[in-house]
Motif scaffolding. Sequence first.
Motif, PDB file in Angstrom:
ATOM      1  N   SER A 125      -2.992  11.699  10.255  1.00  0.00           N
ATOM      2  CA  SER A 125      -2.469  12.603  11.289  1.00  0.00           C
ATOM      3  C   SER A 125      -2.724  14.055  10.894  1.00  0.00           C
ATOM      4  N   THR A 126      -2.804  14.918  11.871  1.00  0.00           N
ATOM      5  CA  THR A 126      -3.102  16.332  11.609  1.00  0.00           C
ATOM      6  C   THR A 126      -2.067  16.970  10.690  1.00  0.00           C
ATOM      7  N   SER A 127      -0.794  16.664  10.918  1.00  0.00           N
ATOM      8  CA  SER A 127       0.273  17.281  10.110  1.00  0.00           C
ATOM      9  C   SER A 127       0.185  16.846   8.648  1.00  0.00           C
ATOM     10  N   TRP A 128      -0.087  15.555   8.412  1.00  0.00           N
ATOM     11  CA  TRP A 128      -0.187  15.073   7.034  1.00  0.00           C
ATOM     12  C   TRP A 128      -1.414  15.635   6.332  1.00  0.00           C
ATOM     13  N   LEU A 129      -2.533  15.721   7.026  1.00  0.00           N
ATOM     14  CA  LEU A 129      -3.742  16.274   6.417  1.00  0.00           C
ATOM     15  C   LEU A 129      -3.557  17.746   6.060  1.00  0.00           C
ATOM     16  N   THR A 130      -2.818  18.464   6.899  1.00  0.00           N
ATOM     17  CA  THR A 130      -2.526  19.877   6.604  1.00  0.00           C
ATOM     18  C   THR A 130      -1.709  20.001   5.320  1.00  0.00           C
ATOM     19  N   ILE A 131      -0.700  19.132   5.190  1.00  0.00           N
ATOM     20  CA  ILE A 131       0.124  19.140   3.977  1.00  0.00           C
ATOM     21  C   ILE A 131      -0.701  18.742   2.759  1.00  0.00           C
ATOM     22  N   LEU A 132      -1.571  17.743   2.934  1.00  0.00           N
ATOM     23  CA  LEU A 132      -2.439  17.317   1.831  1.00  0.00           C
ATOM     24  C   LEU A 132      -3.309  18.463   1.336  1.00  0.00           C
ATOM     25  N   ASN A 133      -3.883  19.212   2.260  1.00  0.00           N
ATOM     26  CA  ASN A 133      -4.726  20.348   1.880  1.00  0.00           C
ATOM     27  C   ASN A 133      -3.941  21.394   1.102  1.00  0.00           C
ATOM     28  N   SER A 134      -2.711  21.648   1.549  1.00  0.00           N
ATOM     29  CA  SER A 134      -1.868  22.624   0.849  1.00  0.00           C
ATOM     30  C   SER A 134      -1.540  22.146  -0.559  1.00  0.00           C
ATOM     31  N   MET A 135      -1.162  20.878  -0.675  1.00  0.00           N
ATOM     32  CA  MET A 135      -0.855  20.307  -1.984  1.00  0.00           C
ATOM     33  C   MET A 135      -2.083  20.300  -2.891  1.00  0.00           C
ATOM     34  N   PHE A 136      -3.225  19.977  -2.316  1.00  0.00           N
ATOM     35  CA  PHE A 136      -4.478  19.930  -3.068  1.00  0.00           C
ATOM     36  C   PHE A 136      -4.776  21.297  -3.685  1.00  0.00           C
ATOM     37  N   TYR A 137      -4.612  22.341  -2.899  1.00  0.00           N
ATOM     38  CA  TYR A 137      -4.865  23.710  -3.362  1.00  0.00           C
ATOM     39  C   TYR A 137      -3.911  24.073  -4.504  1.00  0.00           C
ATOM     40  N   ILE A 138      -2.646  23.690  -4.362  1.00  0.00           N
ATOM     41  CA  ILE A 138      -1.645  23.987  -5.390  1.00  0.00           C
ATOM     42  C   ILE A 138      -1.963  23.254  -6.689  1.00  0.00           C
ATOM     43  N   CYS A 139      -2.328  21.978  -6.578  1.00  0.00           N
ATOM     44  CA  CYS A 139      -2.581  21.164  -7.769  1.00  0.00           C
ATOM     45  C   CYS A 139      -3.827  21.631  -8.534  1.00  0.00           C
ATOM     46  N   LEU A 140      -4.782  22.211  -7.828  1.00  0.00           N
ATOM     47  CA  LEU A 140      -5.964  22.745  -8.506  1.00  0.00           C
ATOM     48  C   LEU A 140      -5.603  23.886  -9.454  1.00  0.00           C
ATOM     49  N   VAL A 163      15.779   6.637   8.381  1.00  0.00           N
ATOM     50  CA  VAL A 163      15.955   7.741   9.318  1.00  0.00           C
ATOM     51  C   VAL A 163      14.669   7.955  10.117  1.00  0.00           C
ATOM     52  N   VAL A 164      14.816   8.633  11.243  1.00  0.00           N
ATOM     53  CA  VAL A 164      13.668   8.907  12.105  1.00  0.00           C
ATOM     54  C   VAL A 164      12.738   9.913  11.426  1.00  0.00           C
ATOM     55  N   ASP A 165      11.434   9.610  11.395  1.00  0.00           N
ATOM     56  CA  ASP A 165      10.425  10.485  10.782  1.00  0.00           C
ATOM     57  C   ASP A 165      10.756  10.804   9.330  1.00  0.00           C
ATOM     58  N   GLY A 166      11.331   9.827   8.634  1.00  0.00           N
ATOM     59  CA  GLY A 166      11.753  10.066   7.253  1.00  0.00           C
ATOM     60  C   GLY A 166      10.605  10.437   6.333  1.00  0.00           C
ATOM     61  N   ASP A 167       9.474   9.745   6.428  1.00  0.00           N
ATOM     62  CA  ASP A 167       8.332  10.043   5.559  1.00  0.00           C
ATOM     63  C   ASP A 167       7.816  11.456   5.793  1.00  0.00           C
ATOM     64  N   ASP A 168       7.708  11.847   7.064  1.00  0.00           N
ATOM     65  CA  ASP A 168       7.213  13.186   7.387  1.00  0.00           C
ATOM     66  C   ASP A 168       8.122  14.268   6.811  1.00  0.00           C
ATOM     67  N   LYS A 169       9.416  14.072   6.977  1.00  0.00           N
ATOM     68  CA  LYS A 169      10.374  15.081   6.515  1.00  0.00           C
ATOM     69  C   LYS A 169      10.401  15.172   4.990  1.00  0.00           C
ATOM     70  N   VAL A 170      10.330  14.014   4.335  1.00  0.00           N
ATOM     71  CA  VAL A 170      10.322  14.016   2.871  1.00  0.00           C
ATOM     72  C   VAL A 170       9.056  14.670   2.347  1.00  0.00           C
ATOM     73  N   LEU A 171       7.926  14.351   2.968  1.00  0.00           N
ATOM     74  CA  LEU A 171       6.658  14.919   2.515  1.00  0.00           C
ATOM     75  C   LEU A 171       6.665  16.437   2.630  1.00  0.00           C
TER      76      LEU A 171
END
Length: 387
Positions: A313-328, A257-265
């Motif tokens: 990409s900016t959107s993925w890094l934003t999600i990474l930061n959010s996940m990082f905070y949660i996992c801590l 699907v289009v943008d499948g990785d982004d949507k799943v992430l």
Amino acid sequence: NEEKNSNKKNDGEDDYMIVHHSRDTTAKQWNETRVIAMKELSRTIRSFFAKLNDMEFFGIMWAEILNIVRRGLLLVRDASNSADAEVQREVVIASIVFVSELMIIANNTLTLWNPTWMTLCEFGIKEDFKYDQEEELSRCIVRSLASLWQKTFEDDTTSTPLQTVAGQQAFLEYIFLILNNRVKVEGRYKHAKSPAEREYMEFIREILLPSAANDSNDKWLINFTFEQLLQLCNNANSNSIFVIDIIGIIVDMRGKVVDGDDKVLLTLLNIVKRAVDKDDEASLFKAATKSILEFVLPSVNDAKNNEKEDIWSTSWLTILNSMFYICLKSNTDIAGLFIERVVGYATCDVAPSSFTDQVVIKLKTAAKKNNESFHRETCIRHLFTLG
């Protein structure tokens, strides 16, 4: 009872019959009569449909049958209490099965198929499931719809709206409506999918996706199903085991699907947010985080050698930061692995300095003695790694 019966026989009194509790009132007996009548009527129509359909009066009789079915479908909606709903439930189930069989029978006669489908679609609002804690009704309707889809596409001679894009979209939206409107009993299905969820997953896995995979023109169907699965992941009515099952499917579908990785992430991030503070959803947190690590995010080696990776990409890094905070804040091994992966990204030469700075700030905060982080020692070690 047997002793009384023996005494009565000895006294010359009339014999009597023990009646099962499911048939111990006139209302229950009448409902059973209706159920048997619908089964036999369905069998008769199926056996003689070709002859009946040529008769002038049959269109009128079909409309009358649909009126009977409609009254049966809506019986629970009008019930004022659970006891009344229990009495009427078997008629509702029989009506669901009957109307779906009628659509299979009339699969080449649009003048009959269309009003039959419209009659079925009158069922499914929240009031129809208000006493359906066991999911007998929602399971029955999902199973009947799955059977309708399967038999429609097994027969190459059929011609119904279900074989058009608009018809398939309406069909899938109707199943989605059923899953949304069913009753959710908190804590009832902690370790297994609910009955309706099991039927739905069997339909998706065993019937819909295999048929779509064999047809190169069904890309829209893959995309539409994918979007519905993402919504079900975020649905409050979806229990954890159901969502975990869906995660496995959307991870496999994301490349189609289009943008499948982004949507799943993004969906997995929302799942993690929902599950992180709930002890009864620890398995959901683990499944979502593990899927991100194993299937969505690239390895550190792949990321550091390619500045065009999605991860930067900016959107993925934003999600990474959010996940990082949660996992801590999560005291789990999988959270520790995610923290290590993010730190690995932060050490890459191609990593934006702003991203690395944010990771360092979060690590410093988590490393403080009075902080609630479960990974304080790990954070201190990673700070040394980052210099």
